[in-house]
Design a protein around this motif. Structure first.
Motif, PDB file in Angstrom:
ATOM      1  N   ASP A   1      -9.763  73.066  -5.617  1.00  0.00           N
ATOM      2  CA  ASP A   1      -9.612  74.276  -4.794  1.00  0.00           C
ATOM      3  C   ASP A   1      -9.447  73.876  -3.340  1.00  0.00           C
TER       4      ASP A   1
ATOM      5  N   THR B   1      -9.134  75.646   0.611  1.00  0.00           N
ATOM      6  CA  THR B   1      -9.036  76.692   1.627  1.00  0.00           C
ATOM      7  C   THR B   1      -8.815  75.982   2.956  1.00  0.00           C
TER       8      THR B   1
ATOM      9  N   GLU C   1     -10.812  75.916   5.219  1.00  0.00           N
ATOM     10  CA  GLU C   1     -12.116  75.424   5.664  1.00  0.00           C
ATOM     11  C   GLU C   1     -12.670  74.296   4.793  1.00  0.00           C
TER      12      GLU C   1
ATOM     13  N   THR D   1     -12.086  71.714   0.945  1.00  0.00           N
ATOM     14  CA  THR D   1     -11.347  71.267  -0.246  1.00  0.00           C
ATOM     15  C   THR D   1     -12.330  70.683  -1.242  1.00  0.00           C
TER      16      THR D   1
END
Length: 684
Positions: free
Chosen positions: A536, A538, A540, A542
């Motif tokens: 995943d 984002t 902000e 990983t």
């Protein structure tokens, strides 16, 4: 089993099979081996009067009685097998020149063409007993389902052949033959009837016809029942004790100690049989599996003795890569379409093959990289960066390739580490007592080669690993040179990492493997970021996959990973222990000859070594020797072999390095030695 004569046209020819013209062409190729006075044109009555032809044909009948009594004629449409010839219906007399004996078409010996073997279902085939087949799993095989249903898929368990050929006759009586007969050049009748087909022809050896003809028959006679090579007493099967002064007199089962002019090249250990019931090892058939070995260099047959730099590729590996690009090419893991599934299955199947080959505990411990060099750099720039601190020590040996020195030097310079070196003795062996003195609480990593690329020394790997672990250090083993010569067992070694390159083990370039213990890999942060290695992302944060994906960012070398899997299949088919045994005797043979050449100094004479013969030649630069050998079609390496520290330990900057593989022969060695003797004579 009988043949339906209604299948055949009135003239006895079958559509798609060779006609008389084609077969006459094949026969003329045989006649081209005869002396120059042999007619090269089409058949004529004059041929029957040619004395050498008459003698040859009579001898063929004498040497092959069972072929003419049992009706096992050669199928000229598929000359690699021996079977009843489907060109002729029952009771039809074949035209002259077909090369098939009349008994081959007698009733009871005919081939049925009515029921081909189906590869896509479970079959009990009455026409082909012993060839019952179950549909191979499409998942993980890379086989198109439609290809399997249509019966034209490649059998990836044995990619040198296809599924059983319905044009090949019954396999009754063959029993267990691990090597496929199809494509091997072996007549099934030879397997059944045993030795006796390939004895020497009683002709004068002064004409080229006999050697070529003998090669033909010796290639047919490969499944002889032969004993296993006896172990040399006192060596454990691994020590090259002749280097310590012992000789082979009284225990020289294959004439290793004979002079090269004594026709030993005819005894090229071509029938080594292992203890597992595999078919005997025949180096002449092995050579035929490698297309490049048919190449000519400077007008001479190529003799490839540069195997420590890279090994040649068997046809099965080449074909497997081609098949991937023709039928499976796709990116992996991230698509729902058919080709992505095929490519993923093929890629992950290759990973599983590597796992078994190395005896790793899990497929998650196998990471695909470009080669051993990248694998070492990966460990240095991940685990090393994250776990080593100023004052820590790394131990390497004096035998190392630059790829196992430079990354640690870079890391040491960056983090204030100390690099320490295990010395070697005058034979090139690791000094374990000195190694023990280097180990201390500051030792955090030991990284060493299992086989030296410059000298061929086999290091005491298990002892080195155990001693390092007792000191609390992690251990990386460089298997780039060992993987094609010795059985690799990472669990028995208990190393933390093991690395090798595919091109050193008869696979493609640009693909290699890092083995690492699973827990250790999952504790290590990845060194590259990108697709395929994340769970995943984002802006902000990983989250990374566990191994192996966390270390395989982006699109990898999918096709060559599949090719590496095919190379491992090939090695397994022969048997790594058989390979080691054959190469051991070849190395003994070569070393005994080379050490007696005046002015030649072997560099690296450890009693336990793999197939490397590094030397310098008095009065010649190494590049001059390499060029002279190249003129004879012999490929060797001359230079520092990316191992300058160990060569300087022996007072030289460069050496000439012939290195052997299982497709080399005593004849190859003889030509090498004869060329070196000529160089010696020219310099006087």
């Amino acid at each position: 089993m009988s043949i339906n004569t209604n299948q055949f046209p009135a003239d006895g020819n079958i559509s798609g099979l060779p006609d008389v013209t084609e077969l006459e062409k094949l026969a003329n190729e045989l006649f081209s081996l005869l002396p120059n006075e042999m007619p090269k044109a089409n058949f004529s009555p004059d041929l029957a009067d040619h004395p050498r032809l008459e003698k040859s044909l009579n001898l063929v009948h004498d040497r092959l009685p069972s072929l003419f009594s049992k009706g096992e004629g050669f199928n000229l449409n598929n000359p690699q097998t021996s079977l009843p010839d489907p060109h002729f219906p029952v009771n039809k007399t074949p035209q002259s020149g077909f090369g098939v004996s009349p008994p081959a078409v007698r009733p009871g010996n005919e081939l049925s063409l009515n029921r081909p073997v189906s590869p896509n279902s479970i079959t009990t085939n009455t026409d082909y007993p012993g060839l019952d087949h179950k549909q191979p799993s499409v998942a993980g095989s890379g086989i198109s389902p439609s290809a399997a249903h249509q019966g034209n898929a490649v059998n990836l368990e044995d990619p040198q052949t296809s599924f059983p050929d319905p044009n090949v006759g019954s396999s009754v009586g063959l029993g267990h033959v691990p090597h496929s007969v199809a494509g091997s050049g072996i007549s099934p009748s030879v397997i059944q009837n045993g030795p006796g087909y390939a004895e020497a022809f009683p002709f004068s050896p002064d004409t080229p016809f006999e050697p070529d003809f003998n090669k033909l028959w010796s290639s047919i006679n490969t499944f002889k029942s032969t004993p296993q090579i006896p172990e040399i007493p006192g060596t454990g099967g691994a020590q090259y004790y002749f280097l310590q002064g012992a000789g082979f007199k009284g225990n020289d089962p294959f004439g290793i100690n004979q002079n090269p002019t004594s026709q030993l090249s005819g005894k090229t250990f071509s029938h080594i049989q292992n203890g597992a019931g595999h078919a005997p090892f025949d180096v002449n058939l092995i050579k035929k599996d490698f297309p490049i070995l048919q190449e000519r260099v400077n007008g001479r047959p190529l003799i490839w003795l540069d195997n420590a730099a890279t090994t040649q590729k068997p046809k099965s590996v080449i074909d497997r890569i081609t098949y991937f690009y023709e039928h499976e090419n796709s990116n992996i893991h991230r698509a729902a379409h058919e080709l992505a599934a095929r490519a993923t299955d093929a890629y992950e199947s290759a990973r599983s093959k590597v796992q078994v080959f190395l005896n790793a505990g899990s497929v998650n411990e196998i990471i695909f990289v470009r080669g051993a060099t990248e694998a070492i750099n990966l460990v240095a720039k991940t685990w090393g960066e994250q776990n080593l601190n100023a004052g820590d020590e790394i131990i390497v040996s004096n035998l190392e390739h630059h790829a196992n020195i430079v990354p640690w030097q870079q890391l040491a310079a960056k983090k204030g580490l100390k690099l320490r070196v295990i010395p070697v003795d005058d034979d090139g062996q690791i000094l374990l007592d000195e190694y023990a003195k280097l180990l201390n609480p500051k030792t955090k990593l030991v990284s060493f080669t299992q086989v030296s690329n410059a000298l061929g020394t086999v290091t005491p790997a298990k002892q080195i690993v155990e001693m390092a672990h007792q000191a609390g250090a992690k251990v990386l083993v460089d298997g780039a040179q060992s993987v094609s010569h010795l059985r690799s067992d990472v669990r028995a070694l208990n190393c933390d990492w093991f690395v090798f390159s595919g091109h050193k083990v008869f696979g493609p370039t640009g693909i290699g493997v890092l083995y690492g213990k699973e827990d250790l890999l999952n504790e290590t942060q990845p060194w590259q970021g990108g697709g395929n290695m994340i769970q995943d992302v984002t802006f902000e944060h990983t989250k990374f996959h566990d191994a192996p994906n966390r270390f395989e960012a982006g699109t990898g070398n999918i096709a060559d990973a599949v090719g590496l899997g095919a190379a491992i299949d090939y090695v397994n088919k022969i048997g790594i222990d058989v390979i080691h045994q054959y190469e051991h005797y070849l190395l003994v043979y070569a070393t005994n000859l080379m050490k007696d050449i005046p002015g030649l100094r072997l560099i690296g004479t450890a009693p336990d070594k793999a197939s490397v013969l590094s030397f310098v030649f008095e009065g010649y630069k190494t590049e001059e020797v390499g060029a002279a050998l190249n003129n004879e079609g012999i490929a060797v390496r001359s230079g520092h072999h990316c191992a300058q520290p160990i060569l300087r330990r022996f007072g030289v900057e460069t050496t000439v390095r012939p290195s052997l593989a299982f497709y080399n022969t005593c004849s190859d060695v003889d030509i090498l030695v004869e060329t070196l003797y000529r160089l010696r004579g020219a310099h006087r």
